[in-house]
Write a protein that holds these residues in place. Sequence first.
Motif, PDB file in Angstrom:
ATOM      1  N   GLY A  29       0.963  -1.153  -0.068  1.00  0.00           N
ATOM      2  CA  GLY A  29      -0.008   0.081  -0.050  1.00  0.00           C
ATOM      3  C   GLY A  29       0.929   1.081   0.106  1.00  0.00           C
ATOM      4  O   GLY A  29       2.094   1.190  -0.222  1.00  0.00           O
ATOM      5  N   LEU A  30       0.215   2.330   0.113  1.00  0.00           N
ATOM      6  CA  LEU A  30       0.761   3.647   0.119  1.00  0.00           C
ATOM      7  C   LEU A  30       0.438   4.580   1.245  1.00  0.00           C
ATOM      8  O   LEU A  30      -0.761   4.413   1.538  1.00  0.00           O
ATOM      9  N   ILE A  31       1.293   5.375   1.715  1.00  0.00           N
ATOM     10  CA  ILE A  31       1.133   6.569   2.439  1.00  0.00           C
ATOM     11  C   ILE A  31       0.927   7.874   1.757  1.00  0.00           C
ATOM     12  O   ILE A  31       1.746   7.960   0.785  1.00  0.00           O
ATOM     13  N   ARG A  32       0.349   8.938   2.112  1.00  0.00           N
ATOM     14  CA  ARG A  32       0.371  10.480   1.762  1.00  0.00           C
ATOM     15  C   ARG A  32       1.092  11.145   2.620  1.00  0.00           C
ATOM     16  O   ARG A  32       0.863  11.033   3.592  1.00  0.00           O
ATOM     17  N   GLY A  33       1.339  12.499   2.167  1.00  0.00           N
ATOM     18  CA  GLY A  33       1.732  13.423   2.910  1.00  0.00           C
ATOM     19  C   GLY A  33       3.486  13.407   3.120  1.00  0.00           C
ATOM     20  O   GLY A  33       3.889  14.266   4.001  1.00  0.00           O
ATOM     21  N   PHE A  34       3.967  12.506   2.456  1.00  0.00           N
ATOM     22  CA  PHE A  34       5.664  12.242   2.765  1.00  0.00           C
ATOM     23  C   PHE A  34       6.281  12.201   1.350  1.00  0.00           C
ATOM     24  O   PHE A  34       5.613  11.281   0.579  1.00  0.00           O
ATOM     25  N   VAL A  35       7.405  12.483   1.384  1.00  0.00           N
ATOM     26  CA  VAL A  35       8.291  11.888   0.329  1.00  0.00           C
ATOM     27  C   VAL A  35       9.382  11.081   1.171  1.00  0.00           C
ATOM     28  O   VAL A  35       9.798  11.116   2.092  1.00  0.00           O
ATOM     29  N   ARG A  36       9.936   9.931   0.033  1.00  0.00           N
ATOM     30  CA  ARG A  36      11.009   9.094   0.470  1.00  0.00           C
ATOM     31  C   ARG A  36      12.296   9.677   0.194  1.00  0.00           C
ATOM     32  O   ARG A  36      12.244   9.842  -1.169  1.00  0.00           O
ATOM     33  N   ARG A  37      13.291   9.810   0.962  1.00  0.00           N
ATOM     34  CA  ARG A  37      14.661  10.442   0.519  1.00  0.00           C
ATOM     35  C   ARG A  37      15.527   9.687   1.253  1.00  0.00           C
ATOM     36  O   ARG A  37      15.506   9.342   2.443  1.00  0.00           O
TER      37      ARG A  37
END
Length: 220
Positions: A29-37
């Motif tokens: 699944g996915l989450i919203r409100g963040f970016v992966r870095r």
Amino acid sequence: MAGKPGVWIFGYGSLIWKVDFPVVDRVPGLIRGFVRRFWQGSHDHRGVPGAPGRVVTLIPLDEWKEMKDEHRAAEDCVTWGMAYRLPEDQVDQVLAHLRHREKDGYTEHLVDIFQHQADTEPIIFKAICFIGTTKNSSFHGYKPLNELAQQIATARGPSGPNDEYLLNLAHAMHELAPEAVDHHLYELEARVLSLRRTNESGSADAACPAAAAASISSLS
């Protein structure tokens, strides 16, 4: 929609491909409100003090918008990963294990998980997610991609080489969510693979003169 019951962990980094704890269910699944870095330093797994590696963390969108970054695509603003439901009778033990594993700057946060990008209702509410916030002491922040790729290609720690972490994550994401857009991850993957090929080519070129000299010596 009530969401799936139980205690869930959301993994977006090594927890996707290195699951060293018991689970009874798993859901991509996915989450919203963040970016992966790759902006979190690793001093205990993929690097050492004085020569840290880089691993992923999640940057809240409101903070990320104020930061320097090569990538600004709207599609990057969701983060795909894997959710794991813990056995009811082992929740405390698993969390203790994960707190130790994620001790280099990560803290626990709660996130809602969506099964598809177009979904408006989460499939899992309040999953536990380990995030290295921008205020933690191991947060190293932005670095130009070419320098970041070089650091990842050369760093090594007790858990192995840093590039193994990156390439395992990229491979897992290609399989887990082929529709996902993650320019940061996949451009780093391409750059690190290019560095690997260059290093392997250089090693082979360096070995050729020695092999030739040995061959000439055997004929004299």
